[in-house]
Write an enzyme that holds these catalytic residues in place. Structure first.
Site, PDB file in Angstrom:
ATOM      1  N   ASP A 244       0.824  -1.201   0.000  1.00  0.00           N
ATOM      2  CA  ASP A 244       0.000   0.000   0.000  1.00  0.00           C
ATOM      3  C   ASP A 244       0.867   1.263   0.000  1.00  0.00           C
ATOM      4  O   ASP A 244       1.808   1.395   0.793  1.00  0.00           O
ATOM      5  CB  ASP A 244      -0.906  -0.007   1.246  1.00  0.00           C
ATOM      6  CG  ASP A 244      -1.843   1.169   1.285  1.00  0.00           C
ATOM      7  OD1 ASP A 244      -2.689   1.295   0.386  1.00  0.00           O
ATOM      8  OD2 ASP A 244      -1.723   1.985   2.229  1.00  0.00           O
ATOM      9  N   GLU A 281       1.646  -0.061  -4.865  1.00  0.00           N
ATOM     10  CA  GLU A 281       0.736   1.044  -5.164  1.00  0.00           C
ATOM     11  C   GLU A 281       1.565   2.319  -5.039  1.00  0.00           C
ATOM     12  O   GLU A 281       2.092   2.611  -3.967  1.00  0.00           O
ATOM     13  CB  GLU A 281      -0.446   1.106  -4.202  1.00  0.00           C
ATOM     14  CG  GLU A 281      -1.380   2.266  -4.537  1.00  0.00           C
ATOM     15  CD  GLU A 281      -2.240   2.720  -3.369  1.00  0.00           C
ATOM     16  OE1 GLU A 281      -3.216   3.450  -3.619  1.00  0.00           O
ATOM     17  OE2 GLU A 281      -1.942   2.390  -2.215  1.00  0.00           O
TER      18      GLU A 281
END
Length: 581
Positions: A244, A281
């Site tokens: 993330d 990401e």
């Protein structure tokens, strides 16, 4: 059993285990570490007290039976008997499916999700990507405010349920990817700062102090994060990790944390004899993330490509607010640029950021599968005020066009759960904070954020209201009804083509050829012998194709063969995939 904990700031550390208390000793070989032995079997509850303070859960806890604030529990991973013989499944040729355990079924458990995995096999996806599973307060939430980075959220079923899920997925031939959050921890139940310098004020993030990757004490913090990542891949036999918001991992050291992590994952892949991978990401549009370490890159295996999403979304919806503005000026040109070059912002000016952004990919060296393409994700749906999916905005024909572009593009495609049947349920932002003050702060913050963009407070769902989560659960009766059944059949057909047409998984980004008409709202591209045409307009589009023989592989609406003029007439809001040697 040997217990150990890193607590460099403590003068005394006491182990509390199953009603007994034992002082731990400093480890002479490792600065800041405390160790000791105690009788403990699988399931034994324990915690650590620092300098006679309260008993706290283990930072490396493998299980939190009573939630983030409770005692830790011993997990003996050797007790699980794995059924599936699994050689692994890498990213090339993959089709990913993003799944949130708490809303994939109304039961909201790993076991209930495992019972629905046959649907994914029939759909044709190759990997299921689970949103974060680490413990967080309450029962329901997105998972991005998790703590205890080595443990599994107990309401989902805990460690054993995750093993059952992975085992079942592997039996069915599905790989498993897990979303992990290294850039911050949740505001509730995070006891790491009491143990050591896990965070630093040297850098700040949207969530406060940054995870300590480069300040004093960062060696152990990095080892903590790397160890957690390897534990998911080793102890749970997971195939890959989605990392993330890696742009929030601030690290000024010569060897970046992500380089260290990718080296450790590659080494583990060699040890266990199956492919393992990391997907970042990142909104930096920096090719270094997916450049091999031998070429001075960070060595990650792939990254999400939001630029493709933004270009596709603006072409489909006409939305132009916020970061969509640059793409919405000429959405078909933006889409063509991402299809051939990966990034849209590759050093161009970003009006949203008010500066130039990104740098170009070397298309001759970066394989297409290293970028993930998607029309919807948990972020792009859930961070809308009302969590409305594309299905709430577009006709079935335009949804078919979105699917066609996503599943035939030169990227690794990823679907968000339910999009394959045009789910009528929204996917909204929901929380279950047990701290009343935190719950109210989140509620007010959410409403204030969208009020700045013109939304009335009463139109923004209350994250703490259980009904918000209930509305977000998939309705599994929908796939049997129209128009959902037709959309589902289209997704299945496209994925089958991706598996049977080698040109659709060819790695060469530079080989993609694109034509488009901004005003007529059509776009066509060629990958080898496969041609794809989408018409987003409300009138039939005449697309120049040439006079060579064609074979229609899939068409949303009937498409006649090109006439002597070489024009392919594609109906309004429709799409076609064909071959033309």
């Amino acid at each position: 059993m040997q217990f150990e904990v890193w607590a460099p700031q403590a003068d005394r550390v006491t182990l509390h285990c199953e009603g007994t208390t034992r002082a731990l000793a400093r480890d002479p070989a490792r600065e800041g570490w405390w160790t000791g032995e105690a009788e403990a079997a699988d399931g034994a509850r324990y915690g650590f007290a620092l300098d006679d303070g309260p008993v706290l859960p283990d930072p490396r806890s493998r299980r939190q039976p009573d939630g983030p604030d409770g005692l830790s529990a011993v997990v003996d991973h050797g007790r699980h008997e794995w059924r599936a013989r699994w050689a692994g499944r890498g990213l090339p040729g993959a089709v990913l499916y993003e799944l949130h355990v708490g809303t994939y079924t109304r039961e909201g458990t790993l076991d209930a999700a495992a019972a629905r995995l046959e649907h994914l096999v029939e759909l044709g996806v190759t990997h299921v990507e689970l949103m974060p599973l680490c413990p967080f307060p309450g029962r329901h939430g997105w998972g991005y405010e998790g703590v205890s980075l080595w443990a599994v959220h107990e309401p989902y079923g805990g460690p054993e349920a995750l093993k059952r899920f992975v085992d079942r997925a592997h039996e069915l031939g599905l790989g498993v990817v897990l979303d992990v959050v290294h850039n911050h921890l949740g505001p509730s139940g995070n006891y790491l700062p009491r143990f050591g310098p896990y965070f630093t004020d040297t850098h700040t993030t949207p969530w406060g102090s940054a995870v300590n990757l480069d300040a004093p004490g960062s060696d152990e913090v990095r080892a903590f994060l790397v160890g957690s990542a390897l534990a998911w891949l080793r102890d749970y036999r997971i195939d890959g990790l989605r990392l993330d918001a890696v742009h929030a991992l601030y690290d000024t050291r010569a060897c970046h944390f992500l380089e260290e992590l990718s080296a450790a994952v590659d080494a583990l892949a060699g040890e266990v004899g199956r492919p393992l991978f990391l997907i970042a990401e990142s909104d930096l549009n920096n090719p270094r993330f997916i450049t091999p370490r031998a070429e001075n890159g960070l060595g990650l295996h792939a990254q999400w490509n939001d630029d493709f999403h933004h270009a596709l979304h603006t072409a489909l919806t006409g939305e132009a607010q916020g970061y969509y503005a640059d793409f919405a000026r000429q959405p078909f040109a933006a889409l063509a640029k991402t299809l051939t070059g990966g990034y849209f912002h590759d050093g161009t000016y970003s009006s949203f950021r008010r500066r130039h952004h990104g740098r170009p990919l070397d298309r001759t060296r970066v394989a297409g599968h290293r970028l993930l393409g998607y029309s919807q994700t948990h972020d792009q749906v859930g961070n809308r005020a009302q969590g409305d999916r594309l299905a709430a905005l577009l006709s079935p024909g335009l949804l078919a066009c979105a699917a066609t572009l996503t599943l035939t593009a030169p990227f690794t495609p990823m679907l968000f759960m339910g999009e394959e049947w045009a789910a009528g349920t929204p996917w909204q932002f929901f929380t279950d904070h047990t701290d009343p003050q935190l719950a109210e702060a989140v509620r007010r913050g959410r409403r204030r954020e969208f009020a700045e963009h013109g939304w009335a407070e009463e139109d923004v769902p209350d994250p703490q209201d259980p009904a918000t989560r209930e509305r977000s659960c998939l309705d599994w009766s929908e796939p049997e009804r129209e128009p959902h059944a037709r959309v589902l059949a289209w997704y299945r057909r496209l994925i089958a083509l991706r598996h049977t047409q080698p040109d659709l998984t060819a790695p060469d980004l530079a080989a993609t050829r694109v034509a488009y008409d901004e005003e007529a709202r059509w776009l066509a591209f060629r990958r080898g012998d496969v041609r794809v045409a989408v018409n987003l307009g409300k009138q039939t589009a005449a697309i120049p194709l040439g006079t060579g023989g064609v074979e229609v592989l899939a068409a949303w609406e009937p498409v006649p063969a090109p006439g002597p003029d070489g024009l392919l007439h594609v109906p309004a809001e429709s799409c076609v995939v064909l071959t033309q040697p």
